[in-house]
Scaffold this motif. Structure first.
Motif, PDB file in Angstrom:
ATOM      1  N   ASP A 170       0.630  -1.392   0.031  1.00 35.17           N
ATOM      2  CA  ASP A 170       0.030  -0.068  -0.174  1.00 35.17           C
ATOM      3  C   ASP A 170       0.603   1.148   0.158  1.00 35.17           C
ATOM      4  N   GLN A 171       1.809   1.178   0.901  1.00 38.12           N
ATOM      5  CA  GLN A 171       2.773   2.573   1.232  1.00 38.12           C
ATOM      6  C   GLN A 171       4.078   2.352   1.006  1.00 38.12           C
ATOM      7  N   GLY A 172       4.632   1.262   1.544  1.00 36.99           N
ATOM      8  CA  GLY A 172       6.195   1.029   1.494  1.00 36.99           C
ATOM      9  C   GLY A 172       6.714   0.984   0.279  1.00 36.99           C
ATOM     10  N   ILE A 173       5.861   0.530  -0.498  1.00 36.75           N
ATOM     11  CA  ILE A 173       6.157   0.331  -2.201  1.00 36.75           C
ATOM     12  C   ILE A 173       6.620   1.654  -2.491  1.00 36.75           C
ATOM     13  N   HIS A 174       6.156   2.641  -2.265  1.00 35.69           N
ATOM     14  CA  HIS A 174       6.831   3.940  -2.717  1.00 35.69           C
ATOM     15  C   HIS A 174       8.327   4.164  -2.355  1.00 35.69           C
ATOM     16  N   MET A 175       8.435   4.110  -0.971  1.00 36.74           N
ATOM     17  CA  MET A 175       9.719   4.202  -0.533  1.00 36.74           C
ATOM     18  C   MET A 175      10.871   3.021  -1.247  1.00 36.74           C
ATOM     19  N   LEU A 176      10.342   2.005  -1.521  1.00 34.34           N
ATOM     20  CA  LEU A 176      11.322   0.822  -2.305  1.00 34.34           C
ATOM     21  C   LEU A 176      11.469   1.526  -3.573  1.00 34.34           C
ATOM     22  N   ASP A 177      10.524   2.246  -4.343  1.00 32.82           N
ATOM     23  CA  ASP A 177      10.691   2.660  -5.673  1.00 32.82           C
ATOM     24  C   ASP A 177      11.818   3.804  -5.512  1.00 32.82           C
ATOM     25  N   LEU A 178      11.455   4.674  -4.446  1.00 33.68           N
ATOM     26  CA  LEU A 178      12.485   6.030  -4.342  1.00 33.68           C
ATOM     27  C   LEU A 178      13.913   5.456  -4.232  1.00 33.68           C
ATOM     28  N   PHE A 179      14.204   4.401  -3.317  1.00 25.46           N
ATOM     29  CA  PHE A 179      15.521   3.570  -3.151  1.00 25.46           C
ATOM     30  C   PHE A 179      15.961   3.227  -4.405  1.00 25.46           C
ATOM     31  N   LEU A 180      15.274   2.600  -5.326  1.00 20.66           N
ATOM     32  CA  LEU A 180      15.716   2.222  -6.763  1.00 20.66           C
ATOM     33  C   LEU A 180      16.034   3.272  -7.510  1.00 20.66           C
ATOM     34  N   TYR A 181      15.277   4.328  -7.552  1.00 19.49           N
ATOM     35  CA  TYR A 181      15.312   5.495  -8.387  1.00 19.49           C
ATOM     36  C   TYR A 181      16.464   6.437  -8.040  1.00 19.49           C
ATOM     37  N   LEU A 316       9.024  -3.743 -12.361  1.00 28.69           N
ATOM     38  CA  LEU A 316       9.340  -5.138 -12.161  1.00 28.69           C
ATOM     39  C   LEU A 316      10.405  -5.195 -11.188  1.00 28.69           C
ATOM     40  N   LYS A 317      11.302  -4.243 -11.055  1.00 33.86           N
ATOM     41  CA  LYS A 317      12.377  -4.336 -10.148  1.00 33.86           C
ATOM     42  C   LYS A 317      11.975  -4.145  -8.617  1.00 33.86           C
ATOM     43  N   VAL A 318      10.865  -3.214  -8.536  1.00 32.87           N
ATOM     44  CA  VAL A 318      10.347  -3.068  -7.386  1.00 32.87           C
ATOM     45  C   VAL A 318       9.458  -4.052  -6.724  1.00 32.87           C
ATOM     46  N   MET A 319       8.618  -4.838  -7.785  1.00 31.22           N
ATOM     47  CA  MET A 319       7.640  -5.929  -7.438  1.00 31.22           C
ATOM     48  C   MET A 319       8.864  -7.171  -7.039  1.00 31.22           C
ATOM     49  N   LYS A 320      10.045  -7.489  -7.554  1.00 33.24           N
ATOM     50  CA  LYS A 320      10.946  -8.342  -7.120  1.00 33.24           C
ATOM     51  C   LYS A 320      11.260  -8.241  -5.565  1.00 33.24           C
ATOM     52  N   LEU A 321      11.492  -7.047  -5.294  1.00 31.90           N
ATOM     53  CA  LEU A 321      11.833  -6.810  -3.915  1.00 31.90           C
ATOM     54  C   LEU A 321      10.688  -7.336  -3.103  1.00 31.90           C
ATOM     55  N   VAL A 322       9.565  -6.811  -3.336  1.00 34.83           N
ATOM     56  CA  VAL A 322       8.269  -7.110  -2.691  1.00 34.83           C
ATOM     57  C   VAL A 322       8.169  -8.491  -2.662  1.00 34.83           C
TER      58      VAL A 322
END
Length: 345
Positions: A170-181, A316-322
């Motif tokens: 719901d929410q943490g995925i945004h922070m994971l994406d920022l890490f990758l970005y 795809l990258k963020v969902m692999k982390l998820v």
């Protein structure tokens, strides 16, 4: 003028429509709303398929509950539409791979709504990373929390079949994406997924995550929670010759406080904690939705993604982390949940 259709007219569908109107990037000609969605009568259609078969519509915004994102994205691509889809792209990285195959065959643009990239502070942080003056990113730390009440239990987000998970997706995925970005890829994951308060199977209320790139040694940590009891957003990025610290996130509700970014170079002389060399930027207006609308339309018109445009490879990258994080959920949480139930009766 690009012609858009919208599927789903809850909060996000209305937000995307408003951004299109403000930026004048196109016109919305058809909207499918689910029960309770306040769709304008002159744009309302009876089914999602009515949006997809409309030959005048060039691009579709998918703004539905999580469980519908994958199938509607695939259907829209097969219908010859460009697609903007809210996060999460799907429930697993394998499902994103399916989407990417259809995307490649369609030749259409597919963009995902990782909206936090488009906040003013995040835009500035990416500029600083790209300029290289402060060197490479060494480590990052993120905290993202909110509070939910018992009303949450009656929403679709509390049903893992509809949401795909709890606070992480719901929410943490945004922070994971920022890490990758901002920092690049990670290939090592450690995580603890917990059910500390709500005790809902498949709906975690806390996640503690450690990430590392085994080649560079770059690390990141994230705490994502729905039992913060106060909304909080904080992101720290430490680099070879300086650092960036973001506190707060400008939103319409203002529940995360002011969006303030502090940037400074390294200080090597003791005492280190001298704040005189820091610069502070405050972003008083949330322009992220407008930036995202422009990014999508510009990509369609130019054929080239701009900085910050969330493509399917990033999804795809963020969902692999998820996937890696939720593997902890699958292995540990059921036994933990059973013990909690036994303890509380």
């Amino acid at each position: 003028m690009l012609k858009f259709g919208i599927i789903g007219y809850g909060k996000m569908g209305q937000t995307r429509h408003s951004a299109i109107l403000r930026t004048d990037v196109g016109v919305v000609t058809a909207i499918y709303g689910y029960p309770g969605d306040p769709v304008p009568e002159d744009k309302s259609v009876a089914t999602p398929e009515d949006v997809l078969v409309d030959k005048d519509i060039e691009a579709v915004f998918v703004c539905t509950i999580n469980s519908l994102n994958k199938d509607l994205t695939i259907a829209a691509l097969k219908s010859g539409k460009h697609v903007f889809c809210e996060k999460p792209p799907a429930f697993t990285s394998a499902e994103v791979e399916e989407i990417r195959k259809v995307e490649a065959q369609s030749g259409k643009i597919l963009m995902y709504g990782f909206n936090h990239r488009h906040h003013g502070a995040a835009v500035k942080m990416r500029e600083i990373v790209d300029e290289g003056e402060l060197g490479k990113v060494l480590w990052m730390r993120g905290r993202y929390g909110k509070s939910v009440d018992e009303d949450y239990l009656s929403t679709w987000r509390a049903d893992p079949k509809l949401s795909g998970g709890g606070i992480l997706i719901d929410q943490g995925i945004h922070m994971l994406d920022l890490f990758l970005y901002l920092g690049g890829d990670f290939d090592q994951v450690q995580a603890m997924v917990s059910h500390l308060y709500w005790h809902l199977p498949g709906i975690e209320d806390n996640v503690f995550i450690q990430l590392r790139n085994s080649e560079t040694g770059r690390c990141a940590s994230l705490h994502s929670t729905m039992i913060q009891w106060r909304h909080l957003f904080a992101l720290e990025v430490f680099m070879e010759r300086g650092y960036m610290v973001l506190n707060g996130l400008k939103t319409s509700s203002n529940t995360y406080g002011a969006e303030q970014l502090i940037v400074a170079r390294n200080r090597t002389k003791a005492p280190a904690a001298s704040w005189e060399q820091e610069s502070s930027l405050t972003y008083d207006k949330d322009e992220s939705w407008d930036r995202e609308a422009r990014a999508f339309s510009d990509w369609i018109l130019s054929g080239k993604p701009g900085i910050g445009s969330g493509d399917s490879l990033g999804a795809l990258k963020v969902m692999k982390l998820v996937d890696e994080i939720y593997s902890t959920e699958r292995h540990v949480a059921p036994q933990l949940y059973n013990r909690l139930n036994a303890a509380t009766g």
